[in-house]
Structures are given as structure tokens and as C-alpha cells.
Scaffold this active site. Structure first.
Site, PDB file in Angstrom:
ATOM      1  N   ALA A  58       0.847  -1.195   0.000  1.00  0.00           N
ATOM      2  CA  ALA A  58       0.000   0.000   0.000  1.00  0.00           C
ATOM      3  C   ALA A  58       0.879   1.241   0.000  1.00  0.00           C
ATOM      4  O   ALA A  58       2.085   1.164   0.253  1.00  0.00           O
ATOM      5  CB  ALA A  58      -0.900   0.023   1.249  1.00  0.00           C
ATOM      6  N   TYR A  59       0.241   2.355  -0.265  1.00  0.00           N
ATOM      7  CA  TYR A  59       0.860   3.664  -0.015  1.00  0.00           C
ATOM      8  C   TYR A  59       0.363   4.064   1.367  1.00  0.00           C
ATOM      9  O   TYR A  59      -0.839   4.304   1.551  1.00  0.00           O
ATOM     10  CB  TYR A  59       0.403   4.667  -1.083  1.00  0.00           C
ATOM     11  N   THR A  60       1.256   4.124   2.360  1.00  0.00           N
ATOM     12  CA  THR A  60       0.801   4.303   3.743  1.00  0.00           C
ATOM     13  C   THR A  60       1.256   5.621   4.389  1.00  0.00           C
ATOM     14  O   THR A  60       1.020   5.823   5.581  1.00  0.00           O
ATOM     15  CB  THR A  60       1.271   3.121   4.633  1.00  0.00           C
ATOM     16  N   THR A  99      -8.571   0.111   5.855  1.00  0.00           N
ATOM     17  CA  THR A  99      -8.328   0.960   7.018  1.00  0.00           C
ATOM     18  C   THR A  99      -9.588   1.650   7.556  1.00  0.00           C
ATOM     19  O   THR A  99     -10.548   1.864   6.798  1.00  0.00           O
ATOM     20  CB  THR A  99      -7.302   2.054   6.612  1.00  0.00           C
ATOM     21  N   ASP A 100      -9.512   2.038   8.816  1.00  0.00           N
ATOM     22  CA  ASP A 100     -10.576   2.836   9.437  1.00  0.00           C
ATOM     23  C   ASP A 100     -10.652   4.237   8.825  1.00  0.00           C
ATOM     24  O   ASP A 100     -11.635   4.941   9.023  1.00  0.00           O
ATOM     25  CB  ASP A 100     -10.314   2.964  10.940  1.00  0.00           C
ATOM     26  N   TYR A 123      -5.402   9.718   1.578  1.00  0.00           N
ATOM     27  CA  TYR A 123      -5.130   8.307   1.906  1.00  0.00           C
ATOM     28  C   TYR A 123      -6.442   7.535   2.069  1.00  0.00           C
ATOM     29  O   TYR A 123      -6.626   6.472   1.469  1.00  0.00           O
ATOM     30  CB  TYR A 123      -4.291   8.237   3.193  1.00  0.00           C
ATOM     31  N   LYS A 127      -7.798   4.501  -0.311  1.00  0.00           N
ATOM     32  CA  LYS A 127      -8.024   3.145   0.216  1.00  0.00           C
ATOM     33  C   LYS A 127      -9.469   2.706  -0.061  1.00  0.00           C
ATOM     34  O   LYS A 127      -9.716   1.540  -0.381  1.00  0.00           O
ATOM     35  CB  LYS A 127      -7.713   3.089   1.721  1.00  0.00           C
ATOM     36  N   TRP A 148      -4.809   1.504  13.623  1.00  0.00           N
ATOM     37  CA  TRP A 148      -3.771   1.729  14.632  1.00  0.00           C
ATOM     38  C   TRP A 148      -2.826   0.519  14.731  1.00  0.00           C
ATOM     39  O   TRP A 148      -2.587  -0.028  15.809  1.00  0.00           O
ATOM     40  CB  TRP A 148      -4.402   2.025  16.002  1.00  0.00           C
TER      41      TRP A 148
HETATM   42  N1  LIG Z   1       0.102   1.086   9.543  1.00  0.00           N
HETATM   43  C1  LIG Z   1      -1.109   1.348  10.024  1.00  0.00           C
HETATM   44  O1  LIG Z   1      -1.286   1.972  11.090  1.00  0.00           O
HETATM   45  C2  LIG Z   1      -2.324   0.848   9.287  1.00  0.00           C
HETATM   46  C3  LIG Z   1      -3.592   1.080   9.837  1.00  0.00           C
HETATM   47  C4  LIG Z   1      -4.714   0.601   9.152  1.00  0.00           C
HETATM   48  C5  LIG Z   1      -4.568  -0.091   7.965  1.00  0.00           C
HETATM   49  N2  LIG Z   1      -3.320  -0.279   7.433  1.00  0.00           N
HETATM   50  C6  LIG Z   1      -3.210  -1.017   6.177  1.00  0.00           C
HETATM   51  O2  LIG Z   1      -2.496  -2.208   6.448  1.00  0.00           O
HETATM   52  C7  LIG Z   1      -1.758  -2.624   5.284  1.00  0.00           C
HETATM   53  C8  LIG Z   1      -0.316  -2.888   5.663  1.00  0.00           C
HETATM   54  O3  LIG Z   1       0.230  -1.691   6.193  1.00  0.00           O
HETATM   55  P1  LIG Z   1       1.776  -1.580   6.606  1.00  0.00           P
HETATM   56  O4  LIG Z   1       1.858  -0.554   7.674  1.00  0.00           O
HETATM   57  O5  LIG Z   1       2.329  -2.945   6.816  1.00  0.00           O
HETATM   58  O6  LIG Z   1       2.376  -0.938   5.262  1.00  0.00           O
HETATM   59  P2  LIG Z   1       3.921  -0.690   4.884  1.00  0.00           P
HETATM   60  O7  LIG Z   1       4.802  -1.042   6.027  1.00  0.00           O
HETATM   61  O8  LIG Z   1       3.991   0.694   4.320  1.00  0.00           O
HETATM   62  O9  LIG Z   1       4.167  -1.764   3.743  1.00  0.00           O
HETATM   63  C9  LIG Z   1       3.741  -1.594   2.425  1.00  0.00           C
HETATM   64  C10 LIG Z   1       4.711  -2.309   1.520  1.00  0.00           C
HETATM   65  O10 LIG Z   1       4.284  -2.172   0.159  1.00  0.00           O
HETATM   66  C11 LIG Z   1       5.470  -1.899  -0.612  1.00  0.00           C
HETATM   67  N3  LIG Z   1       5.194  -1.304  -1.924  1.00  0.00           N
HETATM   68  C12 LIG Z   1       5.204   0.006  -2.255  1.00  0.00           C
HETATM   69  N4  LIG Z   1       5.003   0.158  -3.559  1.00  0.00           N
HETATM   70  C13 LIG Z   1       4.882  -1.081  -4.103  1.00  0.00           C
HETATM   71  C14 LIG Z   1       4.681  -1.571  -5.409  1.00  0.00           C
HETATM   72  N5  LIG Z   1       4.548  -0.751  -6.462  1.00  0.00           N
HETATM   73  N6  LIG Z   1       4.602  -2.915  -5.592  1.00  0.00           N
HETATM   74  C15 LIG Z   1       4.724  -3.764  -4.549  1.00  0.00           C
HETATM   75  N7  LIG Z   1       4.923  -3.355  -3.280  1.00  0.00           N
HETATM   76  C16 LIG Z   1       5.001  -2.020  -3.049  1.00  0.00           C
HETATM   77  C17 LIG Z   1       6.230  -0.961   0.288  1.00  0.00           C
HETATM   78  O11 LIG Z   1       7.556  -0.750  -0.148  1.00  0.00           O
HETATM   79  P3  LIG Z   1       8.284   0.638   0.259  1.00  0.00           P
HETATM   80  O12 LIG Z   1       8.390   0.643   1.754  1.00  0.00           O
HETATM   81  O13 LIG Z   1       9.601   0.550  -0.438  1.00  0.00           O
HETATM   82  O14 LIG Z   1       7.412   1.746  -0.233  1.00  0.00           O
HETATM   83  C18 LIG Z   1       6.144  -1.722   1.599  1.00  0.00           C
HETATM   84  O15 LIG Z   1       7.112  -2.745   1.702  1.00  0.00           O
HETATM   85  C19 LIG Z   1      -1.957  -1.500   4.255  1.00  0.00           C
HETATM   86  O16 LIG Z   1      -2.995  -1.860   3.388  1.00  0.00           O
HETATM   87  C20 LIG Z   1      -2.401  -0.316   5.091  1.00  0.00           C
HETATM   88  O17 LIG Z   1      -3.179   0.591   4.352  1.00  0.00           O
HETATM   89  C21 LIG Z   1      -2.195   0.160   8.079  1.00  0.00           C
END
Ligand SMILES: NC(=O)c1ccc[n+]([C@@H]2O[C@H](COP(=O)([O-])OP(=O)(O)OC[C@H]3O[C@@H](n4cnc5c(N)ncnc54)[C@H](OP(=O)(O)O)[C@@H]3O)[C@@H](O)[C@H]2O)c1
Length: 292
Positions: A58-60, A99-100, A123, A127, A148
Site C-alpha cells: 500500500a501507499y501508507t 483501514t478505518d 489516503y 483506500k 492503529w
Molecule cells: N500502519 C497502520 O497503522 C495501518 C492502519 C490501518 C490499515 N493499514 C493497512 O495495512 C496494510 C499494511 O500496512 P503496513 O503498515 O504494513 O504498510 P507498509 O509497512 O507501508 O508496507 C507496504 C509495503 O508495500 C510496498 N510497496 C510500495 N510500492 C509497491 C509496489 N509498487 N509494488 C509492490 N509493493 C510495493 C512498500 O515498499 P516501500 O516501503 O519501499 O514503499 C512496503 O514494503 C496497508 O494496506 C495499510 O493501508 C495500516
């Protein structure tokens, strides 16, 4: 074989480790198989013939997304659409994480899966567009909205707080946004339960830790555990403040509490209270020690 897309991210790494421990065969990919390249996704699918796809990519960068709208929509809407197409072409069930932030935060009670959406940020909108694309393209989907999220790998609120608490005498943390922290490992467990059950109860599900708190309440518990476990070596005063004291480019929902009744009923889950999960996170390995 399970394909973890985004296996270098916080959740992707947690999931890979969980599958290793559980002996579940999996392959992973990250940027080297870009979700923006449909042919790369198709080739990977043909080569590895996965039985399940889990999209953790994702783009996070929530605030940066405000000025990088096209990148956020590419990764959070178009990428999931291409993944869903590859999944649909080979009849593979897809687990997609959302996400929320798809909600506007005005609710006063835990949000059910069919509650009205109203994202307040780029964002959140991107999503939500990703969810809609997945639903439209493949019936065989599980969309899991979580909130979170923290874990051992990657930057997150727990690590940010520990660093601040170790380096300052006092900090302020916002007290007017409510939600429930989610340990990435608990989410990994849910994903493995869904896969293990072979469920066809496709649709959207909410998942987070049980209980509720504000970011301030979350920070206080991080501090308490950090001191108790000896991760934090000095004292730090933690004070509550309104979010108006920390203006951010992206608006955050004031209320993020997700109703988990559907996921508990469907998969027979017992979800731990967020405080118990956080305590277990602190007890597992040397995680927080590495962070500060
Ligand atoms: N973190 C939170 O608090 C939170 C809360 C609610 C929901 N979520 C959701 O949970 C999920 C996982 O979140 P996370 O925090 O684990 O995210 P993350 O750590 O940002 O991981 C996303 C991964 O996707 C990679 N990516 C980026 N561009 C890509 C591409 N073109 N092709 C393939 N991979 C690519 C990123 O690489 P780079 O790092 O190099 O960009 C990174 O390794 C997401 O869907 C997010 O929206 C997260």
C-alpha cells in the site's frame, strides 16, 4: 501456496514470520514485482500458482499522500485492481487490507462493516477506492479493515513513542481521537485462520484489538510497559492535549472504533484486549529494545 504481496512492509514481514512458524507454504514479493505492472503480477501468478493472495502492499504515508495524490491512488486503488484482476483470472481468493480511515470519524458507536463511509483524507479516499475496485473485480475477496497497526517491523506509533519518551522529559499526546490499537501479529493470526478455514464467506470485515483508548491512553500504556520492562531508562511525563495542538496535513478520524462482531462470529475468534496484546508484544523478543 500463499502469495504475500508487500512482504517487506510491517504487516507483510509479520505475516511471513507467522506463516513460517505455522508451517504454511508461502512466497512473497514487494517492489520487485510492482503491483502497478499487471504483466508482472500475471507472470508471478503463472509461475507460483498461489492458492491464496494476501495484499499487504500500500501507499501508507498518510500526510505525504495529501501532496502525492496520484501516487496514493496508483498504489491504493489501481494496484489492488490489478491484483484483483490477476486473482479473478485464476480464480484465487484475495485477502486485501484496508483501514478505518475510510470513515469520517463522526460516529459515536463502534463502526460496523456497512456503516456509511466518508474518508477525510487523500489516503482514506484512495483506500476506499481500492476496496471498491476489489469488490467490483472479484467476488472471492476478503477485505479486512484494521486500525492503529503496530508491530516489530517498520516504523509505527509504539516505536515513535518509545524514542520520544527516552529522549525527552515530557511529551504531549492527543487525547481527542479514539480507537483501538492492533498488533500486526493478531492480524496475521486472523489471516491464517481465514486461509486455514477455506472460508467462502467473502466480504468486508473489521478487525482491531478489543477495548478502546485515545492516542494518549495508548502512549501511557507504552510508557508503563517500557518502564516495567526496562526498555525506557529515564522518566518522562506524558500529558494529554487536543489534536489542534498537532496540526497535520491529513485529517484523522476522531473516532475509529471498529465493531468486530462479524469477524468474531464468522471465524470463532476471541480477540484479546489491546492492553494484553501490547504487553505480549513487549514480552516477545527484544523488540522495543531494538527500537530505541
Ligand atoms: N500502519 C497502520 O497503522 C495501518 C492502519 C490501518 C490499515 N493499514 C493497512 O495495512 C496494510 C499494511 O500496512 P503496513 O503498515 O504494513 O504498510 P507498509 O509497512 O507501508 O508496507 C507496504 C509495503 O508495500 C510496498 N510497496 C510500495 N510500492 C509497491 C509496489 N509498487 N509494488 C509492490 N509493493 C510495493 C512498500 O515498499 P516501500 O516501503 O519501499 O514503499 C512496503 O514494503 C496497508 O494496506 C495499510 O493501508 C495500516
Amino acid at each position: 501456496m500463499i502469495w504475500i504481496i508487500g512482504n517487506q512492509g510491517m504487516l507483510g514481514k509479520e505475516l511471513s514470520r507467522y506463516f513460517d512458524e505455522a508451517g504454511l507454504p508461502h512466497v512473497g514479493s514487494d517492489r520487485e514485482v510492482s503491483i502497478l505492472e499487471p504483466s508482472a503480477l500475471r507472470n508471478f501468478t503463472k509461475k507460483h500458482r498461489p492458492d491464496w493472495i494476501v495484499n499487504c502492499s500500500a501507499y501508507t504515508a498518510v500526510d505525504k499522500a495529501e501532496e502525492e495524490e496520484s501516487s496514493a491512488f496508483a498504489l491504493n486503488r489501481d494496484g489492488p485492481a490489478y491484483i484483483a484482476e490477476a486473482a479473478a483470472d485464476h480464480n484465487i481468493p484475495l485477502i486485501h487490507i484496508s483501514t478505518d480511515y475510510v470513515f469520517d470519524g463522526s460516529s459515536a458507536e463502534p463502526l460496523a462493516e456497512d456503516a456509511a463511509t466518508g474518508p477525510q483524507s487523500v489516503y482514506g479516499r484512495s483506500k476506499l477506492a481500492g476496496e471498491e475496485a476489489v469488490r467490483k473485480i472479484t467476488e472471492r475477496h476478503f477485505i479486512i479493515r484494521t486500525a492503529w497497526l503496530y508491530g516489530e517491523f517498520g516504523s509505527n506509533f509504539v516505536y515513535t513513542m518509545l524514542k520520544l519518551m527516552e529522549s525527552r522529559d515530557s511529551i504531549k499526546v492527543v487525547n481527542d481521537q479514539k480507537g483501538s490499537p492492533t498488533w500486526a501479529r493478531e492480524l496475521a493470526l486472523l489471516i491464517s485462520v481465514i486461509i486455514g478455514s477455506g472460508s467462502t464467506a467473502y466480504g468486508t470485515y473489521h478487525f482491531s484489538g478489543e477495548g478502546e483508548c485515545s492516542w494518549y491512553g495508548f502512549a501511557r500504556e507504552i510508557y508503563r510497559l517500557g518502564r516495567e520492562k526496562g526498555v525506557l531508562t529515564s522518566e518522562c511525563e506524558i500529558n494529554p492535549c487536543p489534536s489542534s495542538e498537532f496540526p497535520t496535513p491529513a485529517r484523522r478520524p476522531r473516532y475509529s472504533l471498529l465493531c468486530k462482531e462479524k469477524v468474531k462470529r464468522e471465524f470463532g475468534l476471541e480477540i484479546p484486549d489491546w492492553k494484553d496484546s501490547l504487553a505480549e508484544f513487549f514480552s516477545s523478543a527484544d523488540i522495543p529494545l531494538n527500537a530505541v
